[in-house]
Scaffold this motif. Structure first.
Motif, PDB file in Angstrom:
ATOM      1  N   THR A  34      21.835   2.022   1.657  1.00  0.00           N
ATOM      2  CA  THR A  34      21.105   2.754   2.689  1.00  0.00           C
ATOM      3  C   THR A  34      20.049   1.839   3.286  1.00  0.00           C
ATOM      4  OG1 THR A  34      19.538   3.641   1.079  1.00  0.00           O
ATOM      5  CG2 THR A  34      21.485   4.970   1.553  1.00  0.00           C
ATOM      6  N   VAL A  35      19.813   1.971   4.571  1.00  0.00           N
ATOM      7  CA  VAL A  35      18.896   1.074   5.291  1.00  0.00           C
ATOM      8  C   VAL A  35      17.808   1.906   5.955  1.00  0.00           C
ATOM      9  CG1 VAL A  35      18.686  -0.684   7.077  1.00  0.00           C
ATOM     10  CG2 VAL A  35      20.776  -0.561   5.703  1.00  0.00           C
ATOM     11  N   SER A  36      16.589   1.398   5.874  1.00  0.00           N
ATOM     12  CA  SER A  36      15.453   2.070   6.507  1.00  0.00           C
ATOM     13  C   SER A  36      14.474   1.018   6.985  1.00  0.00           C
ATOM     14  CB  SER A  36      14.777   3.020   5.511  1.00  0.00           C
ATOM     15  OG  SER A  36      13.578   3.544   6.057  1.00  0.00           O
ATOM     16  N   ASN A  37      13.591   1.415   7.894  1.00  0.00           N
ATOM     17  CA  ASN A  37      12.510   0.542   8.348  1.00  0.00           C
ATOM     18  C   ASN A  37      11.154   1.012   7.838  1.00  0.00           C
ATOM     19  OD1 ASN A  37      14.380   0.507  11.324  1.00  0.00           O
ATOM     20  ND2 ASN A  37      14.169  -1.253   9.975  1.00  0.00           N
ATOM     21  N   SER A  38      11.157   2.023   6.958  1.00  0.00           N
ATOM     22  CA  SER A  38       9.899   2.590   6.467  1.00  0.00           C
ATOM     23  C   SER A  38       9.895   2.606   4.947  1.00  0.00           C
ATOM     24  CB  SER A  38       9.708   4.008   7.019  1.00  0.00           C
ATOM     25  OG  SER A  38       8.612   4.636   6.396  1.00  0.00           O
ATOM     26  N   VAL A  39       8.944   1.912   4.358  1.00  0.00           N
ATOM     27  CA  VAL A  39       8.769   1.969   2.906  1.00  0.00           C
ATOM     28  C   VAL A  39       8.390   3.386   2.482  1.00  0.00           C
ATOM     29  CG1 VAL A  39       7.414   1.098   0.964  1.00  0.00           C
ATOM     30  CG2 VAL A  39       8.116  -0.454   2.788  1.00  0.00           C
ATOM     31  N   LYS A  40       7.518   4.003   3.248  1.00  0.00           N
ATOM     32  CA  LYS A  40       7.027   5.348   2.933  1.00  0.00           C
ATOM     33  C   LYS A  40       8.168   6.345   2.838  1.00  0.00           C
ATOM     34  CE  LYS A  40       4.066   8.954   4.951  1.00  0.00           C
ATOM     35  NZ  LYS A  40       3.142   9.264   6.070  1.00  0.00           N
ATOM     36  N   GLU A  41       9.037   6.387   3.855  1.00  0.00           N
ATOM     37  CA  GLU A  41      10.122   7.352   3.865  1.00  0.00           C
ATOM     38  C   GLU A  41      11.138   7.063   2.760  1.00  0.00           C
ATOM     39  OE1 GLU A  41      10.214  10.066   5.634  1.00  0.00           O
ATOM     40  OE2 GLU A  41       8.268   9.495   6.467  1.00  0.00           O
ATOM     41  N   THR A  42      11.401   5.781   2.492  1.00  0.00           N
ATOM     42  CA  THR A  42      12.351   5.428   1.435  1.00  0.00           C
ATOM     43  C   THR A  42      11.854   5.878   0.071  1.00  0.00           C
ATOM     44  OG1 THR A  42      13.117   3.503   2.694  1.00  0.00           O
ATOM     45  CG2 THR A  42      13.564   3.512   0.333  1.00  0.00           C
ATOM     46  N   VAL A  43      10.583   5.613  -0.219  1.00  0.00           N
ATOM     47  CA  VAL A  43      10.014   6.018  -1.513  1.00  0.00           C
ATOM     48  C   VAL A  43       9.997   7.537  -1.636  1.00  0.00           C
ATOM     49  CG1 VAL A  43       7.942   5.959  -2.946  1.00  0.00           C
ATOM     50  CG2 VAL A  43       8.652   3.917  -1.709  1.00  0.00           C
ATOM     51  N   LYS A  44       9.677   8.240  -0.552  1.00  0.00           N
ATOM     52  CA  LYS A  44       9.661   9.705  -0.590  1.00  0.00           C
ATOM     53  C   LYS A  44      11.053  10.265  -0.892  1.00  0.00           C
ATOM     54  CE  LYS A  44       5.708  11.123   2.241  1.00  0.00           C
ATOM     55  NZ  LYS A  44       5.303  11.844   3.469  1.00  0.00           N
ATOM     56  N   LYS A  45      12.091   9.698  -0.267  1.00  0.00           N
ATOM     57  CA  LYS A  45      13.461  10.177  -0.504  1.00  0.00           C
ATOM     58  C   LYS A  45      13.874   9.950  -1.949  1.00  0.00           C
ATOM     59  CE  LYS A  45      15.262   9.667   4.200  1.00  0.00           C
ATOM     60  NZ  LYS A  45      16.225   8.907   5.064  1.00  0.00           N
ATOM     61  N   ILE A  46      13.524   8.782  -2.474  1.00  0.00           N
ATOM     62  CA  ILE A  46      13.863   8.485  -3.869  1.00  0.00           C
ATOM     63  C   ILE A  46      13.122   9.424  -4.805  1.00  0.00           C
ATOM     64  CG2 ILE A  46      13.637   6.738  -5.680  1.00  0.00           C
ATOM     65  CD1 ILE A  46      14.148   4.618  -3.548  1.00  0.00           C
ATOM     66  N   THR A  47      11.854   9.675  -4.510  1.00  0.00           N
ATOM     67  CA  THR A  47      11.055  10.575  -5.352  1.00  0.00           C
ATOM     68  C   THR A  47      11.626  11.986  -5.337  1.00  0.00           C
ATOM     69  OG1 THR A  47       9.066   9.266  -4.914  1.00  0.00           O
ATOM     70  CG2 THR A  47       8.747  11.502  -5.739  1.00  0.00           C
ATOM     71  N   GLN A  48      12.001  12.457  -4.136  1.00  0.00           N
ATOM     72  CA  GLN A  48      12.565  13.804  -4.015  1.00  0.00           C
ATOM     73  C   GLN A  48      13.926  13.893  -4.691  1.00  0.00           C
ATOM     74  OE1 GLN A  48      10.846  16.325  -2.762  1.00  0.00           O
ATOM     75  NE2 GLN A  48      12.493  17.763  -3.275  1.00  0.00           N
ATOM     76  N   GLN A  51       0.832  -1.215   0.000  1.00  0.00           N
ATOM     77  CA  GLN A  51       0.000   0.000   0.000  1.00  0.00           C
ATOM     78  C   GLN A  51       0.861   1.258   0.000  1.00  0.00           C
ATOM     79  OE1 GLN A  51      -3.246  -0.146  -0.443  1.00  0.00           O
ATOM     80  NE2 GLN A  51      -3.350   2.089  -0.523  1.00  0.00           N
ATOM     81  N   GLU A  52       1.955   1.253   0.754  1.00  0.00           N
ATOM     82  CA  GLU A  52       2.810   2.436   0.814  1.00  0.00           C
ATOM     83  C   GLU A  52       3.562   2.643  -0.506  1.00  0.00           C
ATOM     84  OE1 GLU A  52       5.247   1.995   4.257  1.00  0.00           O
ATOM     85  OE2 GLU A  52       3.670   2.683   5.631  1.00  0.00           O
ATOM     86  N   LEU A  53       3.907   1.572  -1.188  1.00  0.00           N
ATOM     87  CA  LEU A  53       4.519   1.710  -2.512  1.00  0.00           C
ATOM     88  C   LEU A  53       3.533   2.322  -3.499  1.00  0.00           C
ATOM     89  CD1 LEU A  53       6.420  -1.709  -2.788  1.00  0.00           C
ATOM     90  CD2 LEU A  53       7.473   0.549  -2.736  1.00  0.00           C
ATOM     91  N   ILE A  54       2.268   1.951  -3.371  1.00  0.00           N
ATOM     92  CA  ILE A  54       1.234   2.498  -4.256  1.00  0.00           C
ATOM     93  C   ILE A  54       0.974   3.966  -3.962  1.00  0.00           C
ATOM     94  CG2 ILE A  54      -1.226   2.374  -4.797  1.00  0.00           C
ATOM     95  CD1 ILE A  54      -1.039  -0.670  -4.398  1.00  0.00           C
ATOM     96  N   GLU A  55       0.898   4.308  -2.687  1.00  0.00           N
ATOM     97  CA  GLU A  55       0.500   5.669  -2.303  1.00  0.00           C
ATOM     98  C   GLU A  55       1.597   6.697  -2.524  1.00  0.00           C
ATOM     99  OE1 GLU A  55      -0.774   5.441   1.718  1.00  0.00           O
ATOM    100  OE2 GLU A  55      -2.684   4.448   1.257  1.00  0.00           O
ATOM    101  N   HIS A  56       2.847   6.297  -2.391  1.00  0.00           N
ATOM    102  CA  HIS A  56       3.924   7.284  -2.401  1.00  0.00           C
ATOM    103  C   HIS A  56       4.853   7.160  -3.593  1.00  0.00           C
ATOM    104  CE1 HIS A  56       2.696   8.455   1.629  1.00  0.00           C
ATOM    105  NE2 HIS A  56       2.682   7.183   1.967  1.00  0.00           N
ATOM    106  N   GLY A  57       4.554   6.249  -4.514  1.00  0.00           N
ATOM    107  CA  GLY A  57       5.355   6.155  -5.719  1.00  0.00           C
ATOM    108  C   GLY A  57       5.066   7.309  -6.664  1.00  0.00           C
ATOM    109  N   THR A  58       5.926   7.490  -7.651  1.00  0.00           N
ATOM    110  CA  THR A  58       5.750   8.566  -8.620  1.00  0.00           C
ATOM    111  C   THR A  58       5.350   7.994  -9.967  1.00  0.00           C
ATOM    112  OG1 THR A  58       6.879  10.353  -9.798  1.00  0.00           O
ATOM    113  CG2 THR A  58       8.225   8.486  -9.147  1.00  0.00           C
ATOM    114  N   GLU A  59       4.540   8.733 -10.700  1.00  0.00           N
ATOM    115  CA  GLU A  59       4.044   8.258 -11.987  1.00  0.00           C
ATOM    116  C   GLU A  59       5.049   8.444 -13.105  1.00  0.00           C
ATOM    117  OE1 GLU A  59       0.289   9.952 -12.878  1.00  0.00           O
ATOM    118  OE2 GLU A  59      -0.681   9.220 -11.030  1.00  0.00           O
ATOM    119  N   THR A  60       6.105   9.193 -12.872  1.00  0.00           N
ATOM    120  CA  THR A  60       7.116   9.388 -13.906  1.00  0.00           C
ATOM    121  C   THR A  60       8.068   8.204 -13.923  1.00  0.00           C
ATOM    122  OG1 THR A  60       8.541  10.580 -12.343  1.00  0.00           O
ATOM    123  CG2 THR A  60       7.013  11.875 -13.689  1.00  0.00           C
ATOM    124  N   GLY A  61       8.662   7.954 -15.083  1.00  0.00           N
ATOM    125  CA  GLY A  61       9.589   6.839 -15.217  1.00  0.00           C
ATOM    126  C   GLY A  61       8.868   5.506 -15.304  1.00  0.00           C
TER     127      GLY A  61
END
Length: 645
Positions: A600-614, A114-124
């Motif tokens: 890089t290591v994280s425990n949050s899918v949401k934060e990881t996807v946001k960083k990659i998107t930014q 769900q977090e991959l769906i909600e915070h992913g980007t439509e580009t690429g």
């Protein structure tokens, strides 16, 4: 600043048009002589300056208008990626059974999806790898649809497989691995030059109770004892209920207590019946629900067919008893050759000379998967045995008999025949002896038991479809005391058991399992395995008197399955998950890769996807230049309307 369509910048050459217009409008005034205008000279100079300023302002507005429109069509942007790079994100989503546990926000797999769906980007574009599927070069919309369909599976990709998949793509800009990393050590990522974003899913609970395995003891003639081994990981637990079912029928229920990190055996006494579809169930809410149930099956008694050809077979009849074996014994003269094809094991026990008719029959028997034991006699004809070995074993020979007293001193403890026979290696063993010895020459023989002269007493020869066991000496009581040795029972009994691998109580999913079914198939017949939901045809090899089935990737789900010959059920088999799926072993990736530049290591899918998107976000500027063009047009209109000269 970069441009998506830099070819539009050629249209900046249109800026020459307002410049030329401006130059024509700034041509010099023509002097016309006129009398009595001296008082107007100052006014003319002021008007000329105002006109020039107006024209310069109009020129700037028109240049900005054309430049803004052209640059807007070229679509400028700021980004960490070059304009030629299409952002390609690789995502590995671990959907093994262990990710069915609950994290801080609920089911870990569903939350991650769900977090991959909600915070992913439509580009690429994206590539999505799970343990069951691989979707390459898909859009974000396709990614969302596939993530919604991901379910837990018993399949598990190794870290090596995931890294090889990443390396094979070569065009990824971001690589994200989402997993609980169960039973994986940080060493698995050593040496990788790829930039990785590891997202470790952490289960909320760290206590797990599981049915580890099951074994059976025969208590009496009509009863059995089912022993359930319960494994506890974490804190002590009390008054835990465990139930035994025969399919859907409750047979027995017990409660038990178990200490921290302890294994405990819970016995259930049941009446002997077949077929028996056993189900053990623990009523306890812990980290993993899937290992609280365990399946096992008992089929109708199958007996292994053993035929002994020779004169002194009394010791064999005591080993191959009728509750497990169909044992028949004949002298060489009275042997019924029609029985040979129906056997799983044939023992040639101290025959002096092997007739050609028996050579032919045994050769066909081993070619069709039958196992063979050869024990020479005191008066064995070497030429006859060599002809037999040449036709059946295809290699090897024996020398004439030697009369020499030798002790049996070497036991190959690692050989499968002695698996679980010895608790430890025995040093003070009372060695058996032999008095007659046939030296052998086999190029592919493995030692089972050895003599003090470093020669083999019992050798195993692996043929393409069967196994042959050779004794280098007679074992009757006048030539040896081996029949009085404790070794004789495990050797002959286990050879008999290996001749037909009867169905086990249970098998493990996603492991190579070999099942031998006592069945005879015609040329076009095949066996299938199915349950109420799925059916598949396993890899199978047909022999004269049995069919060997091999399962690995299938089935995918635990439970009871039935082996069918067309519409006829032959036997029931049970599958359970691998033991490794129940282990609460998770590495501390934060510490392991704290100084690694590539990981890089994280425990949050949401934060990881946001960083990659930014990080890979594209800042488009065409709107600003289009706005500049509109403002320039409005300014030109205002100047023409209100700037009076």
């Amino acid at each position: 600043m970069q441009f998506k369509h830099p070819e539009f910048l050629y249209f900046l050459s249109l800026l020459i048009i307002p410049i030329l217009v401006h130059l024509f409008q700034l041509r010099k005034f023509k002097k016309v002589p006129f009398t009595n205008v001296a008082f107007l000279e100052k006014l003319v100079i002021n008007n000329r300056k105002s006109s020039q300023i107006k024209k310069w302002l109009l020129l700037c507005c028109r240049l900005l208008l054309i430049g803004g429109i052209v640059i807007a069509f070229a679509q400028p942007f700021f980004s960490n990626q070059s304009k030629e790079t299409i952002q390609h994100t690789f995502i590995y989503l671990d959907n093994s059974l262990s990710t069915s546990a609950n994290g801080s926000s609920g089911n870990m797999l569903k939350t991650a999806s769900q977090e991959l769906i909600e915070h992913g980007t439509e580009t690429g574009d994206y590539s999505l790898l799970t343990n069951t599927n691989f979707f390459r070069n898909i859009s974000f919309e396709e990614l969302k649809n596939n993530l919604k369909k991901v379910k837990n599976t018993s399949k598990q990709l190794s870290t090596k497989d995931v890294l090889l998949k990443i390396a094979s793509l070569k065009n990824t800009t971001e690589n994200v691995i989402v997993s609980d990393f169960q039973n994986i050590t940080p060493d698995a990522f050593e040496g990788t030059a790829t930039n990785l974003s590891l997202v470790q899913l952490i289960p909320e609970k760290r206590n797990n109770l599981s049915v580890d395995s099951v074994y059976i003891n025969q208590n009496e003639a009509n009863s059995l004892v089912v022993n359930a081994i319960i494994k506890n990981q974490g804190n002590p637990k009390e008054n835990i209920a465990v139930a035994l079912y025969n399919e859907n029928k409750l047979l027995s229920k017990q409660t038990f207590s178990i200490q921290e990190n302890e294994e405990k055996t819970i016995p259930f006494s049941i009446e002997k019946s077949s077929p028996f579809k056993g189900l053990l169930e623990i009523n306890f809410n812990d980290t993993y629900p899937f290992d609280n149930t365990f399946y096992f099956s008992l089929n109708a008694d199958e007996r292994i067919n053993v035929l002994a050809i020779g004169d002194s077979n009394e010791f064999l009849s005591r080993i191959y008893q009728k509750d497990e074996f169909n044992f028949n014994s004949y002298s060489l003269q009275n042997t019924n050759y029609n029985l040979i094809d129906q056997q799983q094991l044939i023992i040639l026990n101290e025959i002096d000379k092997i007739p050609q008719s028996l050579v032919t029959s045994i050769s066909n028997f081993t070619a069709n998967g039958g196992h063979l034991i050869i024990i020479p006699s005191e008066n064995s004809d070497s030429n006859s045995y060599n002809v037999f070995l040449k036709n059946v074993v295809k290699t090897g020979s024996i020398n004439p008999k030697k009369n020499d007293s030798l002790k049996i001193t070497t036991i190959n403890y690692n050989h499968p025949l002695f698996k679980n026979v010895f608790d430890k290696k025995v040093n003070n063993f009372q060695y058996p002896y032999i008095t007659t010895f046939y030296a052998t020459h086999f190029s592919n023989a493995s030692k089972v038991i050895g003599l003090e002269n470093n020669q083999n007493f019992v050798s195993q020869l692996n043929l393409s479809t069967s196994k042959v066991y050779w004794f280098s000496s007679p074992i009757n009581k006048t030539q040896s005391n081996f029949t009085n040795s404790p070794l004789i029972v495990p050797v002959f009994y286990n050879i008999g058991q290996e001749s037909l691998q009867l169905s086990k109580l249970y098998y493990r999913l996603q492991q190579t399992n070999t099942i031998e079914v006592n069945a005879q198939l015609s040329k076009d017949d095949i066996l299938s395995i199915n349950n109420n939901e799925n059916s598949f045809i396993p890899l199978q090899q047909t022999y004269q008197n049995k069919v060997q089935l091999t399962t690995n990737e299938l089935p995918e789900n635990r439970g009871f399955y039935t082996v069918y010959k067309k519409d006829t059920p032959l036997q029931t088999i049970a599958y359970n998950t691998k033991k490794s799926e129940s282990k609460l072993q998770f590495p501390n990736l934060q510490n392991a890769f704290s100084s690694d530049q590539n990981i890089t290591v994280s425990n949050s899918v949401k934060e990881t996807v946001k960083k990659i998107t930014q990080k890979n976000k594209v800042h488009w500027l065409w709107k600003w230049f289009l706005g500049l063009a509109i403002v320039s047009l409005l300014l030109e209109i205002l100047i023409l309307k209100y700037f009076k000269v």
